[in-house]
Scaffold this motif. Structure first.
Motif, mmCIF file in Angstrom:
data_model
loop_
_atom_site.group_PDB
_atom_site.id
_atom_site.type_symbol
_atom_site.label_atom_id
_atom_site.label_comp_id
_atom_site.label_asym_id
_atom_site.label_seq_id
_atom_site.Cartn_x
_atom_site.Cartn_y
_atom_site.Cartn_z
ATOM 1 N N GLY A 109 0.797 -1.220 0.000
ATOM 2 C CA GLY A 109 0.000 0.000 0.000
ATOM 3 C C GLY A 109 0.829 1.269 0.000
ATOM 4 N N TYR A 110 0.240 2.354 -0.495
ATOM 5 C CA TYR A 110 0.916 3.642 -0.543
ATOM 6 C C TYR A 110 0.720 4.379 0.786
ATOM 7 C CZ TYR A 110 -3.870 5.186 -1.504
ATOM 8 O OH TYR A 110 -5.226 5.393 -1.426
ATOM 9 N N ALA A 226 7.443 4.256 -2.426
ATOM 10 C CA ALA A 226 6.984 4.469 -3.800
ATOM 11 C C ALA A 226 7.597 3.471 -4.765
ATOM 12 C CB ALA A 226 7.310 5.892 -4.251
ATOM 13 N N ASN A 227 8.797 2.994 -4.442
ATOM 14 C CA ASN A 227 9.481 2.013 -5.297
ATOM 15 C C ASN A 227 9.544 0.621 -4.671
ATOM 16 O OD1 ASN A 227 10.393 3.652 -7.654
ATOM 17 N ND2 ASN A 227 11.372 4.847 -6.035
ATOM 18 N N GLN A 228 8.912 0.473 -3.495
ATOM 19 C CA GLN A 228 8.787 -0.832 -2.835
ATOM 20 C C GLN A 228 10.145 -1.502 -2.607
ATOM 21 O OE1 GLN A 228 5.372 -2.476 -1.887
ATOM 22 N NE2 GLN A 228 5.519 -0.237 -1.672
ATOM 23 N N ALA A 252 6.261 11.229 -6.092
ATOM 24 C CA ALA A 252 6.462 9.804 -6.396
ATOM 25 C C ALA A 252 5.431 8.960 -5.659
ATOM 26 C CB ALA A 252 7.872 9.382 -6.019
ATOM 27 N N ASN A 253 5.119 9.344 -4.406
ATOM 28 C CA ASN A 253 4.115 8.609 -3.642
ATOM 29 C C ASN A 253 2.736 8.758 -4.278
ATOM 30 O OD1 ASN A 253 3.276 7.116 -1.137
ATOM 31 N ND2 ASN A 253 2.079 8.988 -0.824
ATOM 32 N N TYR A 256 2.602 6.584 -7.338
ATOM 33 C CA TYR A 256 2.481 5.177 -6.946
ATOM 34 C C TYR A 256 1.064 4.889 -6.430
ATOM 35 C CZ TYR A 256 3.076 0.813 -4.455
ATOM 36 O OH TYR A 256 2.933 -0.476 -4.009
ATOM 37 N N ALA A 257 0.478 5.836 -5.706
ATOM 38 C CA ALA A 257 -0.880 5.664 -5.184
ATOM 39 C C ALA A 257 -1.876 5.474 -6.320
ATOM 40 C CB ALA A 257 -1.273 6.867 -4.326
ATOM 41 N N ALA A 258 -1.735 6.282 -7.388
ATOM 42 C CA ALA A 258 -2.643 6.154 -8.534
ATOM 43 C C ALA A 258 -2.521 4.785 -9.177
ATOM 44 C CB ALA A 258 -2.323 7.252 -9.547
#
Length: 328
Positions: A109-110, A226-228, A252-253, A256-258
């Motif tokens: 999850g973000y 954001a890049n896990q 970036a977050n 990534y959320a989108a």
């Protein structure tokens, strides 16, 4: 034995010096015959003691098996404490380097709420909140042992605290159920709980903390959500900077959320009641269509391991609709 070896080394060195002095143009690098003979005798005394290749391989295999789980000494300080921070009064170094190579993201999850001071509530938010759906799998961030599984009605809700082999502790809050028990050893990436909305929570999320000897480190100093991944293979804890993020990029977050929401649509949920109400007082449960052990455990405030133990079944056992399971 050591004094005897030292004599031979001294004798050899003296002979070498004399040889160089006698013929500086053509130095001769050789040891005296007596030293060579004594050296051979020493080697002979340390000869093969009957260890075969096969025995050596078995020895190494046994050694690695024994070292699979760490020594228990890291699980002593405050181990029996029920507090999230059990290090009060303990001397903490100014700086320490922590290995974070063997890691797992606790959940993909973000970030919905970052680490830091919250003016609205006039208090410090000591972790990050990650978007989850109720029932999502929560995983151990590093190898370690479960120190606490507990419930806090006005705070974490159902939560787990793990103590890790790299001297960190991690906290997982607002869960809907446990998949582990206290003192259980877990590996990085192993499922430990189910996402939820218990305790002081306004929606399903995972409250995730990273702590070093009680100091609540900004998780964004270790993890790049954001890049896990982690930012680097090591994290340097410092009392002056532990609250700082590392290369945290809100854009970036957001990106990534989108992406995450596109692949993982938000599921409708019903706000869970708190501990006294959410933990069923029933002694048994009748299996319904679509039920799984994890869902039943989460719904009734217990663990899959406990359900299996009480009912004499395995995690792989196929449940039958109408089947009655013991809960207590």
């Amino acid at each position: 034995m050591l004094s005897q070896i030292n004599k031979y080394i001294f004798a050899g060195t003296a002979a070498l010096v004399f040889a160089l002095a006698a013929n500086a143009d053509e130095p001769t690098y050789r040891l005296p015959a007596s030293h060579a003979s004594n050296h051979d005798n020493l080697l002979a005394n340390q000869g093969n003691a009957g260890i075969t290749v096969e025995n050596s391989v078995k020895f190494l295999e046994n050694l690695f098996n024994e070292e699979e789980e760490p020594e228990f000494d890291i699980y002593t300080e405050g181990w029996d404490s029920k507090l999230v921070n059990c290090y009060a009064g303990v001397s903490v170094p100014q700086q320490a380097t922590i290995d974070v190579t063997n890691f797992s993201m606790p959940h993909p999850g973000y970030i919905t709420s970052p680490y830091g001071y919250r003016r609205r509530f006039r208090r410090m938010h000591k972790g990050v909140d990650l978007k989850v759906n109720i029932g999502d799998t929560i995983r151990a961030a590093f190898d370690g042992r479960v120190r606490i599984t507990n419930f806090e009605r006005r705070g974490y809700g159902y939560y787990v605290v793990l103590r890790h082999t790299n001297d960190l502790e991690t906290v997982y809050g607002h869960l809907s159920g446990f998949l582990v028990e206290p003192d259980q050893y877990v590996k990085a990436g192993q499922p430990i709980a189910l996402g939820g909305n218990t305790g002081r929570s306004t929606g399903p999320h995972l409250h995730f903390e990273t702590r070093y000897m009680g100091y609540a480190i900004n998780p964004c100093a270790i993890f790049d959500f954001a890049n896990q991944t982690t930012h680097t293979d090591t994290y340097t804890f410092n009392k002056n900077t532990y609250q700082n993020a590392r290369n945290y990029d809100p854009k970036a977050n957001s990106a990534y959320a989108a992406q995450y929401l596109k692949e993982n649509p938000i599921k409708p949920y019903v706000r869970q009641r708190n501990a006294s109400a959410s933990s069923s007082s029933a002694a048994s449960y009748r299996v319904r269509k679509g039920d799984s052990l994890s869902k039943i455990a989460a719904r009734n405030g217990t663990t899959v391991a406990k359900l299996c133990r009480l009912n004499g079944i395995k995690t792989t056992t196929k449940l039958q609709v109408g089947q009655r399971l013991k809960l207590r």
